[in-house]
Design a protein around this motif. Structure first.
Motif: not given
Lengths: 113, 114
Positions: A31, A94-95, A99-102, A104
């Motif tokens: 993503a 992100s995945q 709830n996985y995290g991003y 930048f």
């Protein structure tokens, strides 16, 4: 590699120009996102790509055209921009699950003259 | 869609004191709440995050608490240092089922007074 790389870092363009912003990641994230951030404001979501397909367009004007050529690359094509489009453009990845995290990128500082 | 409110907009504390920033969110389906620190001209940096299956998480001087019933979460920084001065953003993940991006609060400008 745990980074999101954006190029160029700075861009000045005229209102009749066509330019592109580029974003690249090699973390296997499926993503990818474009955000726009004006001075002293929070980042605002523009587009979301999931598995190279556009999944969310937050009513962004057509003078901004995103493209995801493959799972590692994300482009933002710019045409006929206005001075009010001047901002920091951030790419993130992100995945494609919650709830996985991003992560930048450092952003492209765009000035439209 | 999600709406995130953040307070205060500016917070000035003496070095060594604690700082608390509070956020509320609107979508009860949201389950992921990160906090970002952004220094002038730089990218947002993730400093801590919390998922809805826990109520509190701590990492050295930084802690986050989450109250899902009340739909609010808070950032706590103890023993503040000059390098903590920055803009802090809370965020909530939009709950479309996948990773649908983040909605950010308006930010808190934290000023650490020496």
């Amino acid at each position: 590699d745990t980074e999101v790389t954006q190029t160029p870092k700075h861009l000045v363009m005229g209102m009749t120009n066509k330019k592109s912003l580029k974003c690249e990641q090699h973390m296997g994230h499926r993503a990818m996102y474009w955000y726009k951030q004006k001075a002293k404001k929070p980042p605002e979501l523009m587009f979301v790509y999931s598995y190279e397909k556009l999944s969310i367009n937050e009513s962004v004007p057509s003078r901004f055209s995103p493209e995801c050529p493959n799972s590692s690359l994300l482009n933002l094509h710019l045409h006929a921009l206005q001075p009010e489009d001047s901002a920091l453009y951030l790419c993130a990845s992100s995945q494609d699950r919650p709830n996985y995290g991003y992560t930048f990128g450092s952003g492209t500082r765009l000035t439209v003259v | 869609g999600e709406n995130v409110e953040q307070h205060p907009s500016t917070l000035s504390v003496q070095e060594g004191d604690s700082a608390v920033i509070k956020c509320t969110y609107s979508d009860s389906a949201s389950n992921y709440f990160p906090w970002y620190k952004q220094e002038l001209g730089k990218r947002p940096q993730l400093i801590i995050d919390i998922r809805s299956n826990v109520g509190e998480k701590k990492d050295q001087r930084i802690a986050v608490t989450l109250n899902k019933t009340a739909k609010h979460f808070s950032l706590h920084i103890t023993e503040t240092q000059p390098e903590d001065s920055a803009v802090y953003f809370c965020a909530a993940e939009d709950s479309g089922g996948g990773a649908d991006g983040l909605t950010f609060g308006k930010g808190t400008h934290l000023i650490i007074q020496p």
